[in-house]
Design a protein around this motif. Sequence first.
Motif, mmCIF file in Angstrom:
data_model
loop_
_atom_site.group_PDB
_atom_site.id
_atom_site.type_symbol
_atom_site.label_atom_id
_atom_site.label_comp_id
_atom_site.label_asym_id
_atom_site.label_seq_id
_atom_site.Cartn_x
_atom_site.Cartn_y
_atom_site.Cartn_z
ATOM 1 N N SER A 1 0.836 -1.186 0.000
ATOM 2 C CA SER A 1 0.000 0.000 0.000
ATOM 3 C C SER A 1 0.877 1.244 0.000
ATOM 4 N N PHE A 2 0.276 2.392 -0.376
ATOM 5 C CA PHE A 2 1.014 3.652 -0.367
ATOM 6 C C PHE A 2 1.434 4.026 1.051
ATOM 7 N N ALA A 3 0.662 3.595 2.062
ATOM 8 C CA ALA A 3 0.985 3.935 3.440
ATOM 9 C C ALA A 3 2.344 3.374 3.850
ATOM 10 N N VAL B 1 -4.081 10.578 -2.674
ATOM 11 C CA VAL B 1 -3.887 9.356 -3.468
ATOM 12 C C VAL B 1 -5.180 8.549 -3.513
ATOM 13 N N ASP B 2 -5.837 8.436 -2.359
ATOM 14 C CA ASP B 2 -7.093 7.688 -2.300
ATOM 15 C C ASP B 2 -8.169 8.350 -3.151
ATOM 16 N N GLU B 3 -8.230 9.687 -3.117
ATOM 17 C CA GLU B 3 -9.212 10.410 -3.923
ATOM 18 C C GLU B 3 -8.952 10.266 -5.410
ATOM 19 N N ARG B 4 -7.687 10.057 -5.786
ATOM 20 C CA ARG B 4 -7.343 9.869 -7.194
ATOM 21 C C ARG B 4 -7.678 8.461 -7.671
ATOM 22 N N GLY B 5 -8.031 7.588 -6.741
ATOM 23 C CA GLY B 5 -8.407 6.230 -7.111
ATOM 24 C C GLY B 5 -7.243 5.275 -7.265
ATOM 25 N N TYR B 6 -6.052 5.659 -6.759
ATOM 26 C CA TYR B 6 -4.901 4.766 -6.835
ATOM 27 C C TYR B 6 -5.054 3.667 -5.796
ATOM 28 N N GLN B 7 -5.089 2.425 -6.220
ATOM 29 C CA GLN B 7 -5.298 1.305 -5.318
ATOM 30 C C GLN B 7 -4.010 0.883 -4.628
ATOM 31 N N GLU B 8 -2.962 0.746 -5.412
ATOM 32 C CA GLU B 8 -1.654 0.356 -4.869
ATOM 33 C C GLU B 8 -0.570 0.904 -5.777
ATOM 34 N N PRO B 9 0.650 1.055 -5.267
ATOM 35 C CA PRO B 9 1.714 1.657 -6.085
ATOM 36 C C PRO B 9 2.039 0.795 -7.300
ATOM 37 N N THR B 10 2.322 1.461 -8.415
ATOM 38 C CA THR B 10 2.869 0.753 -9.574
ATOM 39 C C THR B 10 4.327 0.396 -9.266
ATOM 40 N N PRO B 11 4.930 -0.491 -10.031
ATOM 41 C CA PRO B 11 6.326 -0.842 -9.754
ATOM 42 C C PRO B 11 7.264 0.355 -9.686
ATOM 43 N N ILE B 12 7.121 1.328 -10.605
ATOM 44 C CA ILE B 12 8.028 2.467 -10.567
ATOM 45 C C ILE B 12 7.750 3.350 -9.356
ATOM 46 N N GLN B 13 6.499 3.445 -8.926
ATOM 47 C CA GLN B 13 6.189 4.221 -7.729
ATOM 48 C C GLN B 13 6.762 3.562 -6.485
ATOM 49 N N ALA B 14 6.623 2.244 -6.381
ATOM 50 C CA ALA B 14 7.134 1.530 -5.217
ATOM 51 C C ALA B 14 8.652 1.647 -5.109
ATOM 52 N N ALA B 15 9.331 1.679 -6.250
ATOM 53 C CA ALA B 15 10.794 1.773 -6.235
ATOM 54 C C ALA B 15 11.284 3.208 -6.098
#
Length: 425
Positions: free
Chosen positions: A2-4, A16-30
Amino acid sequence: MSFALLGLAPALLRAVDERGYQEPTPIQAAAIPAILGGRDMLGRARTGSGKTAAFALPLLQQQASAHPVARPTTERRGTARRLHTLVLVPTRELALQVGESFRLLARHLAPPLKVVTAFGGVSINPQMMGLRGGADIVVATPGRLLDLIEHNALRLDGVAALVLDEADRLLDLGFADELQRLLALLPARRQSLFFSASFPPAVKALAEAMLNDPVQLDADAPPVPHLAIRQRVIEVDAVRRTQLLRHLAQQHAGQRMLVFVATRYGCELVADKLGRAGIAATALHGDLSQGARTQALAAFKADALQVLVATDVAARGIDIAELPIVLNYDLPRSAVDYLHRIGRTGRAGQDGLAISFVSAESEAHWRLIEKRHGLRLERERIEGFEPAEDAATAAAPTGGIKGRRKSKKDKLREAAAALQPKRTA
């Protein structure tokens, strides 16, 4: 994940929640933890990878947490904001898109951040007015940024973070000199983030000059497009493409379609023919004023248009939510741009359809695109639009065989010889 778990502040997690992002994409997580740690970054990122949020979220958190009491607020009118983050982009559309992403993600931060977007093709005066009192974040095209600096509208000596987005396009569009001038105005100690879809020699040289021991990410490693994108290849004679496009638009009535063509003239011509057939369509290309381009995109996003006919000005950086169909009326010149084009659909987990028209003349180029991306797609034929030409016919020379036609000099010699008196035995 999760983004948290990435260490983001509650205000950013709410956005992030309001934008509808469920979980980080691979590039976001890295990228997010590395950027929060102050590292420089060299990233290969394709369209639809979540790249903008990957750098916007950590940069917003850095700025929000850096001496929040000392940072200027609306109440402290005597103190100008100091520019913290500078994002350089190649096109007006991408500037608007990235600027809007920063604003939406920063909406719950307190005190609020000021984001200014600047690009050419429009009057500079409103942008200068927008920079009065400074700005926290500026998203700009290089040429207009230099204009603003020359007008003393802002300074770059306090920039803490620099982002080059779509670096390959920045160089392709001839911004190399402007980039060098801007880099000379920036402080040596800064965090630099460099994102590009491809790394030709000029891009590699620029990255080496800019970055200090960067984290290297490759979000473009899988050569095949997202599985949510269904790809179709339809064989059709070049002269019947517009008729087939009209047929498909009517078949998919109620679904928006982004159509890519090669030239600005072709863009206008195809949009006009669709309009005369009763299909709500308009053109989007570089010769239009910024107001006309913005209006066309807004109408398309609002479902006031079914078809947007565009040159590659729309291939990168334009986020159109829930776009069902992308159609390649003309194939892209670069195999890399094929992914950028079809990446306009199938975003955020949605299903998408990508259609490519292939004629006898473009068959060889299509095979090259397939080879570069490890694809092998079945060719389709639509009843009533079956092609009359094949690749062998299209490849046949139409102007004679090279080397067998008489040159201009040969013709002059023959004419001179004909005028000479003939010898008699």
